[in-house]
Scaffold this active site. Structure first.
Site, PDB file in Angstrom:
ATOM      1  N   LYS A 173       1.857  46.888 -12.168  1.00 36.12           N
ATOM      2  CA  LYS A 173       2.807  47.250 -11.104  1.00 36.12           C
ATOM      3  C   LYS A 173       2.591  46.352  -9.882  1.00 36.12           C
ATOM      4  CE  LYS A 173      -0.458  50.838  -9.627  1.00 36.12           C
ATOM      5  NZ  LYS A 173      -0.804  52.266  -9.739  1.00 36.12           N
ATOM      6  N   ARG A 230       0.477  64.602  -7.391  1.00 34.96           N
ATOM      7  CA  ARG A 230       1.356  63.483  -7.041  1.00 34.96           C
ATOM      8  C   ARG A 230       2.527  63.396  -8.008  1.00 34.96           C
ATOM      9  NH1 ARG A 230      -0.581  57.165  -6.829  1.00 34.96           N
ATOM     10  NH2 ARG A 230      -0.749  57.508  -9.072  1.00 34.96           N
ATOM     11  N   TYR A 265      -3.699  36.235  21.594  1.00 33.73           N
ATOM     12  CA  TYR A 265      -2.831  37.226  22.252  1.00 33.73           C
ATOM     13  C   TYR A 265      -3.662  38.304  22.934  1.00 33.73           C
ATOM     14  CZ  TYR A 265       1.540  35.665  20.052  1.00 33.73           C
ATOM     15  OH  TYR A 265       2.645  34.954  19.657  1.00 33.73           O
ATOM     16  N   MET A 307       0.771  36.309  13.760  1.00 33.76           N
ATOM     17  CA  MET A 307       1.633  36.394  12.579  1.00 33.76           C
ATOM     18  C   MET A 307       1.338  35.277  11.571  1.00 33.76           C
ATOM     19  SD  MET A 307       5.788  36.105  12.321  1.00 33.76           S
ATOM     20  CE  MET A 307       6.138  37.506  13.380  1.00 33.76           C
TER      21      MET A 307
HETATM   22  C1  LIG Z   1      -2.132  52.360 -10.250  1.00 35.71           C
HETATM   23  C2  LIG Z   1      -2.401  53.278 -11.375  1.00 35.71           C
HETATM   24  C3  LIG Z   1      -3.384  52.971 -12.332  1.00 35.71           C
HETATM   25  C4  LIG Z   1      -4.365  51.835 -12.182  1.00 35.71           C
HETATM   26  O1  LIG Z   1      -5.372  52.244 -11.290  1.00 35.71           O
HETATM   27  P1  LIG Z   1      -6.615  51.300 -10.930  1.00 35.71           P
HETATM   28  O2  LIG Z   1      -7.424  52.138 -10.009  1.00 35.71           O
HETATM   29  O3  LIG Z   1      -6.034  50.104 -10.262  1.00 35.71           O
HETATM   30  O4  LIG Z   1      -7.303  50.955 -12.188  1.00 35.71           O
HETATM   31  C5  LIG Z   1      -3.489  53.791 -13.448  1.00 35.71           C
HETATM   32  N1  LIG Z   1      -2.676  54.873 -13.590  1.00 35.71           N
HETATM   33  C6  LIG Z   1      -1.753  55.218 -12.676  1.00 35.71           C
HETATM   34  C7  LIG Z   1      -0.933  56.431 -12.891  1.00 35.71           C
HETATM   35  C8  LIG Z   1      -1.596  54.442 -11.519  1.00 35.71           C
HETATM   36  O5  LIG Z   1      -0.703  54.802 -10.608  1.00 35.71           O
END
Ligand SMILES: *Cc1c(COP(=O)(O)O)cnc(C)c1O
Length: 388
Positions: free
Chosen positions: A46, A145, A267, A315
């Site tokens: 992802k 979640r 800055y 930036m």
């Molecule tokens: C992002 C995610 C993972 C991977 O988690 P890591 O801690 O990066 O290994 C696995 N399962 C779900 C549902 C996630 O959202």
């Protein structure tokens, strides 16, 4: 001298060099897979494979034997589907959103069903097509979640016909505290997962992210689901990091100067030179994913010498106090190291008050990227294609 340092001692006109070691990525995949020889190992890709490039990362892992890939969004899955072999299964972690049934089914993208509503959508679509459609079903085992609530799971167990037309590839859940091996939630979630799995006696279980893999055999199940550890991040906050570093970031010096005591730097003038001070301005800032919280806290490195950030992160640039280096050691076009052997991902994340995940996924698009192919020496990496 280290080949990698000599290769990147000058910027060659780039603002920075982001080097991604696909051999280390592959080795990390094989290391995780070897920890659970009875399980399969998926890859979480992802957010553009945590910023490293979903296409090239997925292809590399496919060649290493990976056949299951997880993204968060349908659009990520559809883009990856066009690049990856039909043998690869692509799961959408965020679930089946209304209106996505057609594209998921048409493109052979596998949704993770997170509620009875989503199960009904997918089952309805399967009936409409007169086909069986594959999915994963996620159970919320305590993170609150995503996934079926305990009440929803009870309804599903009592009414298995709700799953008509659905072939469940995996029943899955996600650990909230896997990077803390002693956290009480780990065992509690595992117990809930085991009980939930009895409702799906034939279905393989997919449970552990990177941290979970290091919690021991009880957590391995049929399919491992690592992300961060593939990319060299530490799977556990408590133990030394066993993964190989995948990312190296070197940034170009674009100007140097010496300023007298009392000079205000950057800055807001938040840094005052305490004596005559040599400064170098480097070509990356918060727009490139180096958080503003590194102001007056973080550092870059040169040949093992720490070069503290002086004043605020801008930036597009950062000012370093380079007084610890001999005069003339850095000039315009020199490179300093931001992530690499002298400063790990975890170290820069800690200075920034964040986690390695956020540093990786924020890595800027303005760096010159190169990929070290598996089996290729770092010295030849600059000949590999730039990505994006
Ligand atoms: C992002 C995610 C993972 C991977 O988690 P890591 O801690 O990066 O290994 C696995 N399962 C779900 C549902 C996630 O959202």
């Amino acid at each position: 001298m280290d080949m990698q340092i000599s290769r990147q001692q000058t910027a060659g006109g780039a603002s920075g060099h982001l080097t991604i070691d696909l051999g280390a990525l592959r080795d990390n995949y094989l290391t995780l897979a070897a920890m659970a020889p009875a399980s399969q190992t998926a890859a979480v890709v992802k957010a553009d494979a945590y910023g490293l490039g979903a296409d090239i990362v997925s292809q590399t892992l496919f060649e290493a034997g990976c056949r299951n890939f997880f993204v968060a969004h349908i659009d990520e899955a559809l883009a990856l589907r066009l690049r990856l072999s039909a043998e690869a299964r692509i799961f959408v972690l965020n679930g089946l959103q209304p209106g996505n049934e057609t594209s998921c089914a048409a493109m052979a993208v596998t949704p993770v069903l997170n509620s009875l509503q989503q199960i009904a959508q997918w089952s309805g679509h399967a009936k409409k097509l007169g086909k069986t459609l594959t999915a994963a079903v996620q159970i919320d085992t305590g993170m609150c979640r995503l996934g079926l609530s305990p009440e929803e799971l009870e309804i599903l167990s009592a009414q298995p016909q709700l799953l008509d037309g659905i072939d469940i590839a995996f029943v899955m859940s996600h650990l909230a505290c896997a990077d803390e091996p002693d956290h009480v939630s780990n065992g509690a979630q595992l117990a809930v997962m085991r009980k939930a799995a009895t409702a799906f006696p034939e279905t393989p279980v997919c449970f552990s992210n990177s941290g979970g893999i290091f919690l021991g055999n009880d957590y391995h199940n049929a399919l491992l689901r690592p992300g961060i550890a593939l990319y060299g991040g530490a799977p556990s906050a408590a133990n030394p990091n066993p993964m190989k570093p995948v990312v190296r970031l070197d940034l170009a010096v674009i100007q140097t100067r010496t300023v007298p005591a009392g000079s205000l730097v950057g800055y807001g003038g938040s840094f005052t030179a305490s004596g005559p001070t040599r400064l170098a301005t480097i070509a990356a800032g918060y727009a490139d994913g180096l958080p503003r919280s590194l102001s007056n806290r973080g550092a870059a490195w040169c040949n093992g010498v720490r070069l503290p950030i002086a004043g605020r992160v801008s930036m597009d640039s950062i000012i370093l106090d380079i007084s610890a280096l001999p005069e003339g050691a850095l000039t315009q076009g020199s490179l300093v190291q931001m992530i690499g052997p002298d400063q790990t991902l975890e170290e820069i994340a800690e200075d920034a008050g964040t986690i390695a995940y956020e540093i990786l996924t924020g890595l800027g698009r303005r760096y010159r990227r190169s990929y070290i192919q598996p089996g290729m020496s770092p010295a030849t990496a600059s000949t590999s294609v730039n990505h994006k």
